[in-house]
Design a protein around this motif. Structure first.
Motif, PDB file in Angstrom:
ATOM      1  N   GLU A   1       0.819  -1.211   0.000  1.00 32.92           N
ATOM      2  CA  GLU A   1       0.000   0.000   0.000  1.00 32.92           C
ATOM      3  C   GLU A   1       0.856   1.266   0.000  1.00 32.92           C
ATOM      4  O   GLU A   1       0.577   2.222  -0.732  1.00 32.92           O
ATOM      5  N   ALA A   2       1.907   1.281   0.802  1.00 36.89           N
ATOM      6  CA  ALA A   2       2.789   2.447   0.869  1.00 36.89           C
ATOM      7  C   ALA A   2       3.520   2.643  -0.462  1.00 36.89           C
ATOM      8  O   ALA A   2       3.656   3.772  -0.949  1.00 36.89           O
ATOM      9  N   PHE A   3       3.981   1.545  -1.050  1.00 35.85           N
ATOM     10  CA  PHE A   3       4.686   1.627  -2.330  1.00 35.85           C
ATOM     11  C   PHE A   3       3.745   2.145  -3.413  1.00 35.85           C
ATOM     12  O   PHE A   3       4.113   3.032  -4.196  1.00 35.85           O
ATOM     13  N   ALA A   4       2.532   1.609  -3.439  1.00 33.40           N
ATOM     14  CA  ALA A   4       1.557   2.031  -4.449  1.00 33.40           C
ATOM     15  C   ALA A   4       1.207   3.516  -4.288  1.00 33.40           C
ATOM     16  O   ALA A   4       1.075   4.237  -5.285  1.00 33.40           O
ATOM     17  N   GLU A   5       1.091   3.966  -3.062  1.00 32.89           N
ATOM     18  CA  GLU A   5       0.782   5.374  -2.820  1.00 32.89           C
ATOM     19  C   GLU A   5       1.940   6.265  -3.269  1.00 32.89           C
ATOM     20  O   GLU A   5       1.724   7.317  -3.883  1.00 32.89           O
ATOM     21  N   GLN A   6       3.156   5.833  -2.998  1.00 35.41           N
ATOM     22  CA  GLN A   6       4.337   6.594  -3.431  1.00 35.41           C
ATOM     23  C   GLN A   6       4.401   6.640  -4.964  1.00 35.41           C
ATOM     24  O   GLN A   6       4.702   7.678  -5.547  1.00 35.41           O
ATOM     25  N   ALA A   7       4.109   5.520  -5.608  1.00 36.97           N
ATOM     26  CA  ALA A   7       4.108   5.477  -7.073  1.00 36.97           C
ATOM     27  C   ALA A   7       3.016   6.383  -7.646  1.00 36.97           C
ATOM     28  O   ALA A   7       3.218   7.048  -8.669  1.00 36.97           O
ATOM     29  N   LYS A   8       1.882   6.434  -6.976  1.00 36.17           N
ATOM     30  CA  LYS A   8       0.796   7.312  -7.418  1.00 36.17           C
ATOM     31  C   LYS A   8       1.206   8.784  -7.291  1.00 36.17           C
ATOM     32  O   LYS A   8       0.915   9.596  -8.177  1.00 36.17           O
ATOM     33  N   THR A   9       1.896   9.123  -6.218  1.00 39.12           N
ATOM     34  CA  THR A   9       2.405  10.483  -6.051  1.00 39.12           C
ATOM     35  C   THR A   9       3.388  10.817  -7.164  1.00 39.12           C
ATOM     36  O   THR A   9       3.338  11.900  -7.760  1.00 39.12           O
ATOM     37  N   LEU A  10       4.277   9.880  -7.466  1.00 37.61           N
ATOM     38  CA  LEU A  10       5.238  10.078  -8.552  1.00 37.61           C
ATOM     39  C   LEU A  10       4.512  10.264  -9.882  1.00 37.61           C
ATOM     40  O   LEU A  10       4.909  11.099 -10.705  1.00 37.61           O
ATOM     41  N   GLN A  11       3.454   9.538 -10.069  1.00 31.89           N
ATOM     42  CA  GLN A  11       2.656   9.643 -11.298  1.00 31.89           C
ATOM     43  C   GLN A  11       2.129  11.071 -11.467  1.00 31.89           C
ATOM     44  O   GLN A  11       2.156  11.623 -12.568  1.00 31.89           O
ATOM     45  N   THR A  12       1.688  11.670 -10.408  1.00 40.00           N
ATOM     46  CA  THR A  12       1.208  13.052 -10.455  1.00 40.00           C
ATOM     47  C   THR A  12       2.355  14.023 -10.701  1.00 40.00           C
ATOM     48  O   THR A  12       2.264  14.904 -11.575  1.00 40.00           O
ATOM     49  N   LEU A  13       3.444  13.858  -9.976  1.00 43.29           N
ATOM     50  CA  LEU A  13       4.594  14.757 -10.107  1.00 43.29           C
ATOM     51  C   LEU A  13       5.235  14.694 -11.491  1.00 43.29           C
ATOM     52  O   LEU A  13       5.786  15.690 -11.969  1.00 43.29           O
ATOM     53  N   ALA A  14       5.159  13.542 -12.131  1.00 45.08           N
ATOM     54  CA  ALA A  14       5.816  13.351 -13.433  1.00 45.08           C
ATOM     55  C   ALA A  14       5.261  14.272 -14.511  1.00 45.08           C
ATOM     56  O   ALA A  14       5.913  14.500 -15.532  1.00 45.08           O
ATOM     57  N   ARG A  15       4.111  14.814 -14.283  1.00 50.35           N
ATOM     58  CA  ARG A  15       3.492  15.692 -15.269  1.00 50.35           C
ATOM     59  C   ARG A  15       3.826  17.167 -15.035  1.00 50.35           C
ATOM     60  O   ARG A  15       3.548  18.013 -15.874  1.00 50.35           O
ATOM     61  N   ASP A  16       4.447  17.476 -13.915  1.00 53.34           N
ATOM     62  CA  ASP A  16       4.658  18.866 -13.518  1.00 53.34           C
ATOM     63  C   ASP A  16       5.795  19.614 -14.217  1.00 53.34           C
ATOM     64  O   ASP A  16       5.649  20.805 -14.481  1.00 53.34           O
ATOM     65  N   PRO A  17       6.943  19.001 -14.497  1.00 54.69           N
ATOM     66  CA  PRO A  17       8.055  19.833 -14.972  1.00 54.69           C
ATOM     67  C   PRO A  17       7.928  20.331 -16.411  1.00 54.69           C
ATOM     68  O   PRO A  17       8.467  21.387 -16.748  1.00 54.69           O
ATOM     69  N   TRP A  18       7.251  19.608 -17.264  1.00 57.50           N
ATOM     70  CA  TRP A  18       7.299  19.883 -18.700  1.00 57.50           C
ATOM     71  C   TRP A  18       6.836  21.271 -19.102  1.00 57.50           C
ATOM     72  O   TRP A  18       7.476  21.922 -19.938  1.00 57.50           O
ATOM     73  N   PRO A  19       5.751  21.798 -18.554  1.00 60.02           N
ATOM     74  CA  PRO A  19       5.332  23.149 -18.954  1.00 60.02           C
ATOM     75  C   PRO A  19       6.327  24.247 -18.539  1.00 60.02           C
ATOM     76  O   PRO A  19       6.250  25.370 -19.033  1.00 60.02           O
ATOM     77  N   LEU A  20       7.248  23.919 -17.653  1.00 54.25           N
ATOM     78  CA  LEU A  20       8.211  24.910 -17.170  1.00 54.25           C
ATOM     79  C   LEU A  20       9.340  25.168 -18.161  1.00 54.25           C
ATOM     80  O   LEU A  20      10.060  26.152 -18.032  1.00 54.25           O
ATOM     81  N   PHE A  21       9.501  24.281 -19.137  1.00 58.13           N
ATOM     82  CA  PHE A  21      10.591  24.419 -20.105  1.00 58.13           C
ATOM     83  C   PHE A  21      10.142  25.249 -21.303  1.00 58.13           C
ATOM     84  O   PHE A  21       9.944  24.734 -22.394  1.00 58.13           O
ATOM     85  N   VAL A  22       9.985  26.522 -21.056  1.00 55.12           N
ATOM     86  CA  VAL A  22       9.603  27.445 -22.120  1.00 55.12           C
ATOM     87  C   VAL A  22      10.854  28.141 -22.650  1.00 55.12           C
ATOM     88  O   VAL A  22      11.853  28.255 -21.930  1.00 55.12           O
ATOM     89  N   PRO A  23      10.836  28.576 -23.897  1.00 51.51           N
ATOM     90  CA  PRO A  23      11.998  29.287 -24.430  1.00 51.51           C
ATOM     91  C   PRO A  23      12.413  30.440 -23.515  1.00 51.51           C
ATOM     92  O   PRO A  23      11.567  31.181 -23.013  1.00 51.51           O
ATOM     93  N   GLY A  24      13.706  30.531 -23.280  1.00 51.07           N
ATOM     94  CA  GLY A  24      14.235  31.588 -22.434  1.00 51.07           C
ATOM     95  C   GLY A  24      14.290  31.247 -20.959  1.00 51.07           C
ATOM     96  O   GLY A  24      14.711  32.061 -20.141  1.00 51.07           O
ATOM     97  N   SER A  25      13.867  30.030 -20.598  1.00 45.53           N
ATOM     98  CA  SER A  25      13.846  29.672 -19.179  1.00 45.53           C
ATOM     99  C   SER A  25      15.171  29.105 -18.682  1.00 45.53           C
ATOM    100  O   SER A  25      15.337  28.902 -17.478  1.00 45.53           O
TER     101      SER A  25
END
Length: 123
Positions: free
Chosen positions: A32-56
């Motif tokens: 259960e703890a591993f699955a919850e951690q993996a689920k958190t990672l699943q959410t976080l994995a979508r966060d960085p990409w929009p930050l890579f805009v030209p000039g950043s």
């Protein structure tokens, strides 16, 4: 902008590394703890990409210019990482450690591939 990228990246690492300890039998497996951690990672994995805009890529950024000069290749790496983390999260729900190890290795390889291509060495 760089501080935001660093913060998001650190959150991903802080979530990913404990999974690796379990996968390498350095910490006990608790489904259960591993699955919850993996689920958190699943959410976080979508966060960085929009930050890579030209000039950043300013200050201490390790982002290579190839992120913007090769956007299709960068997008492919993004999609590969998201698919790999989704597969790990799904496997974590099922609880088959052999499959979890395989999915974790795939995810680690996608991270390495993107970093090798699009992140410069520390300064």
């Amino acid at each position: 902008m760089q501080n935001i990228v660093s913060k998001v990246s650190n959150e991903i690492i802080i979530t990913f590394e404990p999974l690796g300890l379990v996968v390498r039998d350095r910490e006990p497996y608790r489904k259960e703890a591993f699955a919850e951690q993996a689920k958190t990672l699943q959410t976080l994995a979508r966060d960085p990409w929009p930050l890579f805009v030209p000039g950043s890529a300013v200050g201490k950024s390790r982002a290579k210019a190839e992120i913007w000069s090769q956007p299709d290749a960068f997008k492919k790496e993004q999609q590969g990482m998201i698919a790999a983390v989704d597969a790990l999260a799904s496997s974590a729900q099922a609880g088959d450690m052999k499959d979890i190890r395989a999915k974790y290795a795939t995810l680690a390889n996608t991270c390495k591939s993107c970093h090798d291509s699009f992140r410069s060495a520390p300064r």
